[in-house]
Design an enzyme around this catalytic site. Structure first.
Site, PDB file in Angstrom:
ATOM      1  N   ASP A   1       5.734  -1.632  -1.616  1.00 49.07           N
ATOM      2  CA  ASP A   1       6.462  -0.381  -1.406  1.00 49.07           C
ATOM      3  C   ASP A   1       7.922  -0.664  -1.729  1.00 49.07           C
ATOM      4  OD1 ASP A   1       7.852   1.802  -0.500  1.00 49.07           O
ATOM      5  OD2 ASP A   1       7.069   1.748   1.550  1.00 49.07           O
TER       6      ASP A   1
ATOM      7  N   HIS B   1       8.040   8.658   3.135  1.00 48.11           N
ATOM      8  CA  HIS B   1       7.048   7.601   2.927  1.00 48.11           C
ATOM      9  C   HIS B   1       5.763   8.131   2.303  1.00 48.11           C
ATOM     10  CE1 HIS B   1       9.183   4.428   5.039  1.00 48.11           C
ATOM     11  NE2 HIS B   1       9.386   5.226   6.066  1.00 48.11           N
TER      12      HIS B   1
ATOM     13  N   ASP C   1       2.935   5.562  -0.655  1.00 42.51           N
ATOM     14  CA  ASP C   1       4.208   5.109  -1.227  1.00 42.51           C
ATOM     15  C   ASP C   1       4.144   3.694  -1.781  1.00 42.51           C
ATOM     16  OD1 ASP C   1       3.949   3.867   1.212  1.00 42.51           O
ATOM     17  OD2 ASP C   1       5.882   4.495   2.016  1.00 42.51           O
TER      18      ASP C   1
ATOM     19  N   TYR D   1      13.708   6.713  -0.487  1.00 41.68           N
ATOM     20  CA  TYR D   1      13.757   6.144   0.854  1.00 41.68           C
ATOM     21  C   TYR D   1      13.155   4.741   0.875  1.00 41.68           C
ATOM     22  CZ  TYR D   1      13.720   5.733   5.865  1.00 41.68           C
ATOM     23  OH  TYR D   1      13.960   5.304   7.130  1.00 41.68           O
TER      24      TYR D   1
ATOM     25  N   LYS E   1      -0.539   3.052   5.090  1.00 38.05           N
ATOM     26  CA  LYS E   1      -0.243   3.314   6.503  1.00 38.05           C
ATOM     27  C   LYS E   1      -1.220   2.588   7.430  1.00 38.05           C
ATOM     28  CE  LYS E   1       3.121   6.106   5.376  1.00 38.05           C
ATOM     29  NZ  LYS E   1       3.195   5.768   3.923  1.00 38.05           N
TER      30      LYS E   1
ATOM     31  N   TYR F   1      10.452  -5.083  12.279  1.00 37.77           N
ATOM     32  CA  TYR F   1       9.557  -4.048  11.798  1.00 37.77           C
ATOM     33  C   TYR F   1      10.014  -3.554  10.429  1.00 37.77           C
ATOM     34  CZ  TYR F   1       7.111   0.199  10.967  1.00 37.77           C
ATOM     35  OH  TYR F   1       6.349   1.160  10.357  1.00 37.77           O
TER      36      TYR F   1
ATOM     37  N   LYS G   1       4.018  -0.976   7.929  1.00 37.05           N
ATOM     38  CA  LYS G   1       2.720  -1.637   7.907  1.00 37.05           C
ATOM     39  C   LYS G   1       2.475  -2.236   6.523  1.00 37.05           C
ATOM     40  CE  LYS G   1       0.825  -1.696  11.941  1.00 37.05           C
ATOM     41  NZ  LYS G   1       0.821  -2.959  12.662  1.00 37.05           N
TER      42      LYS G   1
ATOM     43  N   GLN H   1     -23.259  -5.153  -7.343  1.00 35.27           N
ATOM     44  CA  GLN H   1     -24.551  -5.214  -8.043  1.00 35.27           C
ATOM     45  C   GLN H   1     -25.021  -6.653  -8.299  1.00 35.27           C
ATOM     46  OE1 GLN H   1     -24.272  -1.019  -8.061  1.00 35.27           O
ATOM     47  NE2 GLN H   1     -26.053  -2.247  -8.482  1.00 35.27           N
TER      48      GLN H   1
END
Length: 366
Positions: free
Chosen positions: A13, A20, A51, A89, A131, A227, A230, A240
């Site tokens: 991202d 987002h 995103d 963003y 997400k 943070y 995610k 197969q």
């Protein structure tokens, strides 16, 4: 022995459009331009889920190849430049370093790579999620390769009847363990049910030890120490001829299961199977999405894609995901909609705990 093909999927991202929810077309065009100019690749396909930009590449350089990873890094840097120009963003948010160090692992982008000798027919599925985190693949992989109620080939195909080997990663202590299924199935479930810590990295055919599936297991917050969203993982599955049929590999997503992620990476929500055109999560920045692109490999060429979840047979799964989203959203900041505290350590929780620590009084035992 023929030449081995490597299928590399590297995603990042590097700027959302709008917020987002999606990727600006100019970023995708920039990525295609960089990859088209490289002599390293046999073929490539650039796409997105939400995103995240996904670079799907074939080559003969093997896994963890520095030149291929450098190419992906340079592609994301070029896209970041465009994202900054467009004031998108979170421009460059998945690139945790300013300088490439020989391999993108640990630098932010997610990586899943398969190296194998092409069979007479080589169908592969590239699953891409937004997400959510790598543990989102645990339940589908269990169903694909260990659940006969999902994959009838485990019962009636002699090439599958002996089962598969699952390589499990402990993302906290950076360890791995391999389970042989079905005989060690119950032991394995003890671990992979804890999706925030233990993830299925790869699956191998038991008799030949040939790799059948692999996932990206990078966890951004563990790498960054803060943070940063995610991890939006990818998963590659060969199908197969002794491996699950295409329909068996897709079947787990017909019943949306709860995964971690959604808004600010801090909530549980249903994983909704969607075509790429519907992979733009907007409701509470979600619910989490999964897209599945099918390719037929031919001398390393990517024939396709077939956008599997564009099939109307997944309409009810999307409806159920919306019903689950309605239900769980009503819980707001309460668990289990909001993630457990041990998953919240890179949000405001540490700051609030630190500020209020002196207000907690010790209780006397009566």
């Amino acid at each position: 022995m023929g030449k081995k093909i490597t299928l590399s999927v590297i995603k990042a991202d590097v700027g959302g459009f709008v917020g987002h929810s999606s990727v600006h077309p100019e970023l995708l065009e920039t990525a295609r331009g960089v990859l088209a100019g490289s002599p390293l690749l046999i073929d490539f396909h650039v796409t997105h889920v939400g995103d995240d930009i996904n670079l799907i590449m074939t080559h003969e350089n093997g896994k963890d190849n520095g030149s291929i990873h450098q190419l992906a890094w340079d592609t994301f840097l070029s896209c970041t430049g465009v994202a900054k120009k467009l004031k998108l963003y979170g421009a460059g948010q998945d690139l945790l370093s300013d300088a490439f160090s020989g391999n993108v692992k640990g630098m932010g982008p997610g990586v899943a790579e398969l190296e194998f000798e092409e069979r007479g027919s080589e169908p592969v599925i590239v699953f891409m999620a937004d997400k959510t985190e790598p543990g989102a693949w645990n339940l589908p992989l269990y169903k694909m390769f260990a659940d006969p109620f999902n994959t009838i080939g485990l019962v009636i195909d002699p090439k599958m009847h002996k089962g598969f080997l699952f390589e499990i990663r402990d993302l906290i202590e950076n360890k791995k363990v391999t389970f042989s299924c079905p005989e060690e199935l119950y032991d394995m479930l003890v671990f992979i049910g804890a999706t925030g810590r233990y993830v299925v990295k790869s699956v191998f055919q038991k008799e030949t030890n040939e790799i059948v599936a692999t996932s990206s297991t990078q966890r951004l917050n563990l790498m960054a120490g803060r943070y940063v969203g995610k991890d939006d993982p990818v998963l590659l599955v060969r199908c197969q001829s002794g491996f699950p049929a295409v329909g068996e590999a897709l079947e787990p997503f017909a019943n949306p299961h709860l995964v971690s992620g959604w808004m600010r990476g801090s909530h549980s929500g249903p994983l909704m199977p969607v075509p790429v055109a519907m992979s733009n999560p907007t409701r509470f920045d979600g619910p989490p999405r999964v897209a599945a692109l099918g390719f037929q490999l031919c001398g390393g060429k990517l024939l396709g894609p077939q956008d599997f979840f564009a099939d109307p047979s997944y309409d009810l799964a999307r409806q159920k995901a919306n019903e689950i989203a309605n239900y769980i959203r009503r819980m707001g900041p309460f668990e289990p909609h909001r993630l457990h505290l041990n998953e919240m350590e890179y949000t405001t929780l540490p700051d609030v705990s630190k500020r209020l620590k002196d207000r907690f009084e010790k209780l006397r035992l009566s």
